[in-house]
Design an enzyme around this catalytic site. Structure first.
Site, PDB file in Angstrom:
ATOM      1  N   ARG A  18       4.852  17.481  10.110  1.00  0.00           N
ATOM      2  CA  ARG A  18       3.834  16.832   9.260  1.00  0.00           C
ATOM      3  C   ARG A  18       2.432  17.005   9.826  1.00  0.00           C
ATOM      4  O   ARG A  18       1.496  17.316   9.096  1.00  0.00           O
ATOM      5  CB  ARG A  18       4.152  15.348   9.062  1.00  0.00           C
ATOM      6  CG  ARG A  18       5.370  15.099   8.183  1.00  0.00           C
ATOM      7  CD  ARG A  18       5.665  13.637   8.032  1.00  0.00           C
ATOM      8  NE  ARG A  18       5.913  13.064   9.349  1.00  0.00           N
ATOM      9  CZ  ARG A  18       5.833  11.765   9.639  1.00  0.00           C
ATOM     10  NH1 ARG A  18       5.493  10.896   8.724  1.00  0.00           N
ATOM     11  NH2 ARG A  18       6.086  11.326  10.847  1.00  0.00           N
ATOM     12  N   ASN A  36       7.830  12.407   5.235  1.00  0.00           N
ATOM     13  CA  ASN A  36       9.257  12.633   5.423  1.00  0.00           C
ATOM     14  C   ASN A  36      10.026  11.975   4.296  1.00  0.00           C
ATOM     15  O   ASN A  36       9.644  10.906   3.810  1.00  0.00           O
ATOM     16  CB  ASN A  36       9.726  12.029   6.746  1.00  0.00           C
ATOM     17  CG  ASN A  36       9.301  12.834   7.949  1.00  0.00           C
ATOM     18  OD1 ASN A  36       8.975  14.013   7.845  1.00  0.00           O
ATOM     19  ND2 ASN A  36       9.291  12.213   9.110  1.00  0.00           N
TER      20      ASN A  36
END
Length: 91
Positions: A18, A36
Site C-alpha cells: 500500500r 487492504n
C-alpha cells in the site's frame, strides 16, 4: 481524465504494497486511495491521465516491492471522476 477501480491479487498484504502504491501514484500525479481487503487482496481507486493510469497498472503488475508477488489484477475503467484531492492509504 479517467478513473480505474483495481483489485490486486497475490502476496500483496504485509509487504509494503500500500505504501509503495501510494508513492507510485503520487509520482504519476494520480489521486484516489488504496486499502487492504479481508480476502487478502488490495483494492485501489485511482484517477488521472489515462497514460499515467496505464503506467501505474504496469508498475503494480511488476510487483512494486521485492516481497510482493502479484498473481492477477482486475481493472474496471470509468469515464467519470470522483474528484479525489490526493492519494491516500485507507485502513
Amino acid at each position: 481524465m479517467s478513473r480505474s477501480h483495481i483489485v490486486v491479487h497475490g502476496r500483496v498484504q504485509g509487504v509494503g504494497f500500500r505504501a509503495t502504491t501510494k508513492q507510485i501514484a503520487e509520482q504519476l500525479e494520480l489521486k484516489g486511495w488504496v486499502k487492504n481487503k479481508s480476502d487478502g487482496s488490495v483494492e485501489i481507486e485511482a484517477e488521472g491521465d489515462p497514460a499515467s493510469l496505464k503506467e501505474f497498472v504496469d508498475q503494480l503488475n511488476e510487483g512494486p516491492t521485492p516481497f510482493a508477488k502479484v498473481q492477477a489484477i482486475d481493472i474496471e475503467d470509468f469515464d467519470s471522476e470522483e474528484g479525489y484531492e490526493k492519494f491516500k492509504v485507507k485502513e
